[in-house]
Design a protein around this motif. Structure first.
Motif, PDB file in Angstrom:
ATOM      1  N   GLY B 116      19.162  20.961  59.609  1.00 22.78           N
ATOM      2  CA  GLY B 116      17.835  21.219  60.124  1.00 22.78           C
ATOM      3  C   GLY B 116      17.909  21.080  61.633  1.00 22.78           C
ATOM      4  N   LYS B 117      16.737  20.989  62.237  1.00 27.82           N
ATOM      5  CA  LYS B 117      16.692  20.925  63.703  1.00 27.82           C
ATOM      6  C   LYS B 117      17.353  19.669  64.253  1.00 27.82           C
ATOM      7  CE  LYS B 117      12.712  19.891  65.353  1.00 27.82           C
ATOM      8  NZ  LYS B 117      13.089  18.541  65.834  1.00 27.82           N
ATOM      9  N   GLY B 118      17.239  18.547  63.518  1.00 26.65           N
ATOM     10  CA  GLY B 118      17.683  17.270  64.084  1.00 26.65           C
ATOM     11  C   GLY B 118      16.680  16.804  65.130  1.00 26.65           C
ATOM     12  N   PHE B 119      17.040  15.766  65.863  1.00 29.04           N
ATOM     13  CA  PHE B 119      16.150  15.248  66.916  1.00 29.04           C
ATOM     14  C   PHE B 119      16.946  14.282  67.785  1.00 29.04           C
ATOM     15  CE2 PHE B 119      11.902  13.199  68.119  1.00 29.04           C
ATOM     16  CZ  PHE B 119      11.483  14.298  68.844  1.00 29.04           C
ATOM     17  N   GLY B 120      16.254  13.724  68.797  1.00 26.96           N
ATOM     18  CA  GLY B 120      16.944  12.875  69.767  1.00 26.96           C
ATOM     19  C   GLY B 120      16.721  11.397  69.531  1.00 26.96           C
ATOM     20  N   GLY B 121      16.975  10.627  70.557  1.00 26.82           N
ATOM     21  CA  GLY B 121      16.810   9.172  70.493  1.00 26.82           C
ATOM     22  C   GLY B 121      17.932   8.439  71.205  1.00 26.82           C
ATOM     23  N   GLY B 122      19.092   9.096  71.279  1.00 31.79           N
ATOM     24  CA  GLY B 122      20.198   8.489  72.019  1.00 31.79           C
ATOM     25  C   GLY B 122      21.334   8.039  71.128  1.00 31.79           C
ATOM     26  N   PHE B 123      22.284   7.400  71.748  1.00 29.24           N
ATOM     27  CA  PHE B 123      23.547   7.084  71.080  1.00 29.24           C
ATOM     28  C   PHE B 123      23.779   5.581  71.059  1.00 29.24           C
ATOM     29  CE2 PHE B 123      23.402  11.401  72.336  1.00 29.24           C
ATOM     30  CZ  PHE B 123      23.829  12.031  71.187  1.00 29.24           C
ATOM     31  N   PRO B 184      19.615  10.914  75.650  1.00 27.42           N
ATOM     32  CA  PRO B 184      18.698  10.591  74.538  1.00 27.42           C
ATOM     33  C   PRO B 184      17.818  11.759  74.096  1.00 27.42           C
ATOM     34  CG  PRO B 184      18.689   8.851  76.185  1.00 27.42           C
ATOM     35  CD  PRO B 184      19.454   9.997  76.780  1.00 27.42           C
ATOM     36  N   PHE B 185      17.674  12.772  74.967  1.00 26.06           N
ATOM     37  CA  PHE B 185      16.874  13.940  74.586  1.00 26.06           C
ATOM     38  C   PHE B 185      17.736  15.021  73.921  1.00 26.06           C
ATOM     39  CE2 PHE B 185      14.871  12.077  78.362  1.00 26.06           C
ATOM     40  CZ  PHE B 185      13.672  11.700  77.793  1.00 26.06           C
ATOM     41  N   HIS B 207      21.924  23.217  71.578  1.00 26.95           N
ATOM     42  CA  HIS B 207      20.973  22.454  72.386  1.00 26.95           C
ATOM     43  C   HIS B 207      21.509  22.069  73.761  1.00 26.95           C
ATOM     44  CE1 HIS B 207      17.340  20.317  73.171  1.00 26.95           C
ATOM     45  NE2 HIS B 207      17.802  19.108  72.970  1.00 26.95           N
ATOM     46  N   ALA B 208      22.779  21.628  73.857  1.00 25.91           N
ATOM     47  CA  ALA B 208      23.305  21.122  75.129  1.00 25.91           C
ATOM     48  C   ALA B 208      24.072  22.242  75.839  1.00 25.91           C
ATOM     49  CB  ALA B 208      24.210  19.923  74.873  1.00 25.91           C
ATOM     50  N   HIS B 209      23.346  22.994  76.665  1.00 29.24           N
ATOM     51  CA  HIS B 209      23.929  24.192  77.293  1.00 29.24           C
ATOM     52  C   HIS B 209      25.084  23.863  78.233  1.00 29.24           C
ATOM     53  CE1 HIS B 209      20.135  26.943  76.785  1.00 29.24           C
ATOM     54  NE2 HIS B 209      20.338  26.191  75.739  1.00 29.24           N
ATOM     55  N   LYS B 210      25.030  22.687  78.839  1.00 33.98           N
ATOM     56  CA  LYS B 210      26.093  22.328  79.793  1.00 33.98           C
ATOM     57  C   LYS B 210      27.125  21.398  79.167  1.00 33.98           C
ATOM     58  CE  LYS B 210      22.682  22.312  83.461  1.00 33.98           C
ATOM     59  NZ  LYS B 210      21.831  21.323  84.126  1.00 33.98           N
ATOM     60  N   GLY B 211      27.039  21.223  77.867  1.00 34.75           N
ATOM     61  CA  GLY B 211      27.941  20.295  77.185  1.00 34.75           C
ATOM     62  C   GLY B 211      29.319  20.890  76.952  1.00 34.75           C
TER      63      GLY B 211
END
Lengths: 83, 245
Positions: B116-123, B184-185, B207-211
């Motif tokens: 699914g989409k998932g979500f953030g919160g951090g590591f 976290p986002f 999601h992380a375009h610069k990752g």
């Protein structure tokens, strides 16, 4: 004393993310003196132009350098084997 | 070289199609059935999450000669039309996951896809927790419930291989290149923990375009960031060896 450039850059970045014409996250905005720089990459020239428009409207006094690159992703590329 | 025993997974995310891109992406998919057995879309298929964009995306992927599985991303939620966009995609023959699972038949092999989409919160160690203001608790709880749903889905799905498809990242490694302050986002370790607990062969996200493209969970499951700006090509192809080979 004028507004600190960090706040202006933050406002431009928010505008690029929130303006319905762009909704683009992850564009880097830098201000040096009266120069405004946009960097990052998008898929279409039209989106790059719109990002420039929104940035200019948000900080009209600054000279805009739209250095956003267009990503050309036409070829599928090499497979990776996960074994 | 892929062999006949490989299961070939094409994947891309963050294509952000707007009206000026109509027909462009479709052209890049020509011949994909020769290169891959299934195509996975890791969210952010639209730019503003409008219904018009959702229909455009559906047209780009309509009736392709291979199965297509998708999740939505945060952009696809922007106009609160995520259910309608998912409906358009489903009408076009795309399987859309929303914290559940599907099984795709690929040349005699059953591929289970969970996500699914998932979500953030951090590591881990540098993340929000379910404490304090209601807004913070809601954020972390949202991610936790998603992770729990994926864990259940991974246990339920009956398949030869299991792949997790997400928009947000489960690990930090594939965020390398992004500013640390926004990690976290961009994802949550709760997603990785759930997948490590239940097991999977591969996790795909965007999601992380610069990752960075390649990473791994703490449990050793391969993670690939397939955001279009990261892979720099129309789609990446990952080949899973068949059982025991």
């Amino acid at each position: 004393m004028g507004e600190a450039p960090q706040y202006v850059a933050a406002r431009v970045q928010q505008a690029l993310a929130e303006d319905a014409r762009t909704n683009e996250l992850g564009i880097r905005v830098d201000i040096r003196g009266d120069q405004l720089f946009l960097r990052g990459q998008v898929s279409e020239p039209g989106q790059r132009d719109r990002l420039g428009e929104v940035a200019h409207e948000t900080a009209p006094a600054l000279h805009l350098h739209n250095e956003i690159r267009i990503l050309d992703a036409s070829a599928p590329g090499e497979d990776e084997h996960l074994d | 070289m892929s062999t006949l025993t490989d299961l070939r997974i094409a994947a891309v995310g963050d294509i952000h199609l707007g009206e000026d891109a109509r027909g462009h992406y479709r052209k890049r998919l020509e011949g994909i059935e020769e290169r891959a057995d299934v195509l996975m879309l890791a969210g952010d298929l639209t730019r503003h999450g409008t219904l018009a964009e959702g229909r455009l995306v559906a047209d780009e992927f309509r009736d392709l000669p291979l199965p297509v599985v998708a999740v939505l991303g945060n952009h696809d939620y922007h106009s609160d039309l995520q259910h309608e966009i998912a409906g358009e995609l489903r009408d076009a023959g795309v399987t859309v996951l929303d914290d559940d699972w599907a099984v795709v038949e690929c040349g005699g092999t059953k591929l289970g896809v969970v996500g699914g989409k998932g979500f953030g919160g951090g590591f881990a160690g540098k993340c929000a927790s379910e404490f304090g203001e209601r807004e913070i608790k809601d954020l972390v709880r949202h991610t936790r419930l998603i992770a729990e749903a994926w864990q259940v889905a991974l246990k339920e799905v009956q398949a030869d291989h299991r792949v997790v498809l997400s928009h947000y990242s489960p690990v930090k490694e594939t965020l390398e290149g992004e500013p640390l302050e926004i990690y976290p986002f961009l994802g949550s370790y709760l997603l990785a923990e759930a997948v490590d607990t239940a097991g999977a062969d591969l996790i795909l996200h965007g999601h992380a375009h610069k990752g960075s493209e390649k990473g791994m969970t703490p449990g050793g499951i391969r993670v690939r960031n397939v955001a279009l700006p990261v892979i720099g090509r129309a789609y990446a192809v990952y080949c899973l060896a068949m059982n025991g080979e």
